[in-house]
Design a protein around this motif. Structure first.
Motif, mmCIF file in Angstrom:
data_model
loop_
_atom_site.group_PDB
_atom_site.id
_atom_site.type_symbol
_atom_site.label_atom_id
_atom_site.label_comp_id
_atom_site.label_asym_id
_atom_site.label_seq_id
_atom_site.Cartn_x
_atom_site.Cartn_y
_atom_site.Cartn_z
ATOM 1 N N THR A 95 -1.273 -1.145 -4.049
ATOM 2 C CA THR A 95 -2.728 -0.183 -3.793
ATOM 3 C C THR A 95 -2.397 1.099 -3.377
ATOM 4 N N HIS A 105 0.597 3.726 -10.385
ATOM 5 C CA HIS A 105 -0.217 2.862 -11.377
ATOM 6 C C HIS A 105 0.285 2.724 -12.386
ATOM 7 N N THR A 164 0.962 -1.333 0.041
ATOM 8 C CA THR A 164 0.097 -0.005 0.079
ATOM 9 C C THR A 164 1.009 1.287 -0.147
#
Length: 255
Positions: free
Chosen positions: A87, A74, A61
Motif C-alpha cells: 500500500t 506500484h 505500507t
C-alpha cells in the motif's frame, strides 16, 4: 593500486545480512501469533525493501513524499506479483502520525532516512511510535568511519578531516547528507527514544573496499566474498568501517 571508495565498489548481493535479519524478524512475529506481519517502510521510495518483504507474505505500507517514487513502487510491486500486499501512502516522517496508526506495525523500516531528515531523534521517535509493543524498528544509516576512509583513499583529505571532526559527520556545506553515524552514536540515538538495540551489524563491511576485479572473477569469487562479508558484518571492529550500519531495535512490550 588502491582499493575503490565505498561509493563505487560493486556489491555481490545487496544487504544480505539486513535481509536475513528482517526475514528472522518476520518469522519471529509469526511465532508470536501474527498471521500476516504488518510492515511500515518510511521513505521507502520505489520499494526495493517493500517488495522483498511482500514476497514474505507481509502486508507492507510504504510512506514516501515523492509521487514519482510511489508510482515506481506500484509498477515494481505489480511486476513482482505482490501489488495486493503493498500500500503506497504519500507523506513524510514529520507527519507520520497523520497517515499511519500509532503502534500499528510489527516491523518499521527507516532505511536511508536518518541521514537526510532535519531532526534524527524526532524522526526515530516517530518510527518508534508507529511500532507495536514488542515490534522492531530496522535502521540502515550511512557510516561515518567508512566515509572518512573512502575520502582518504580518494585523496580528499580535507573532506576526510571534516567528516571525522564534524559533530554530524558531514564533509562540508555541500555534503548531500545531514549526518553520518558510528556504532556508538547509533546505539545512543536508539536508546534516547526508548528502543532497545538487539542487533547492530555492518552492511558493506568488505564489499565496499574490494577492487572491482575481485567480483569479475566469476560466481565462485562472488560467493566467497559474500561468505566473507557475512562473517565480517557482525565483527565489532570491522562493522565500524562498514559503508552502512544496520540496527534492529525493539520496542519494549510494556510501552
Amino acid at each position: 593500486m588502491s582499493s575503490p571508495s565505498p561509493s563505487t565498489a560493486p556489491a555481490a548481493d545487496p544487504a544480505p545480512a539486513v535481509h536475513r535479519a528482517l526475514a528472522a524478524e518476520v518469522a519471529a512475529a509469526r511465532a508470536r501469533g501474527v498471521a500476516i506481519p504488518r510492515v511500515l517502510d518510511v521513505g521507502g521510495g520505489s520499494g526495493a525493501w517493500a517488495v522483498a518483504l511482500a514476497r514474505l507474505d507481509c502486508a507492507v505500507t510504504v510512506v514516501d513524499s515523492s509521487p514519482d517514487a510511489l508510482a515506481a513502487l506500484h509498477r515494481r510491486a505489480r511486476e513482482a506479483g505482490v501489488h495486493e500486499r503493498v500500500t503506497p501512502v504519500q507523506g513524510d516522517v514529520d507527519a507520520l502520525a497523520d497517515v499511519v496508526a500509532p503502534g500499528g506495525a510489527d516491523v518499521v523500516l527507516g532505511h536511508g532516512l536518518l541521514e537526510v531528515v532535519d531532526d534524527a531523534e524526532r524522526a526515530l521517535a516517530a518510527l518508534a511510535a508507529a511500532t507495536a509493543p514488542g515490534g522492531a524498528v530496522s535502521l540502515l544509516v550511512a557510516g561515518r568511519n567508512a566515509a572518512v576512509l573512502g575520502r582518504v583513499l580518494a585523496g580528499r583529505l580535507g573532506e576526510a578531516r571534516a567528516v571525522l571532526t564534524d559533530p554530524q559527520g558531514r564533509g562540508g556545506p555541500d555534503d548531500p547528507l545531514r549526518r553520518r553515524l558510528d556504532a556508538a552514536g547509533l546505539r545512543e540515538l536508539v536508546r534516547r527514544v526508548g528502543l532497545v538495540t538487539e542487533t547492530l551489524q555492518g552492511d558493506g563491511v568488505l564489499e565496499g573496499w574490494v577492487p572491482g576485479a575481485v567480483c569479475d572473477g566469476g560466481p565462485a569469487a562472488v560467493r566467497s566474498l559474500a561468505e566473507l562479508e557475512s562473517l565480517a558484518a557482525a565483527t565489532p571492529a570491522l562493522l565500524e568501517v562498514a559503508v552502512r550500519l544496520h540496527a534492529l531495535a525493539r520496542r519494549p512490550s510494556g510501552t
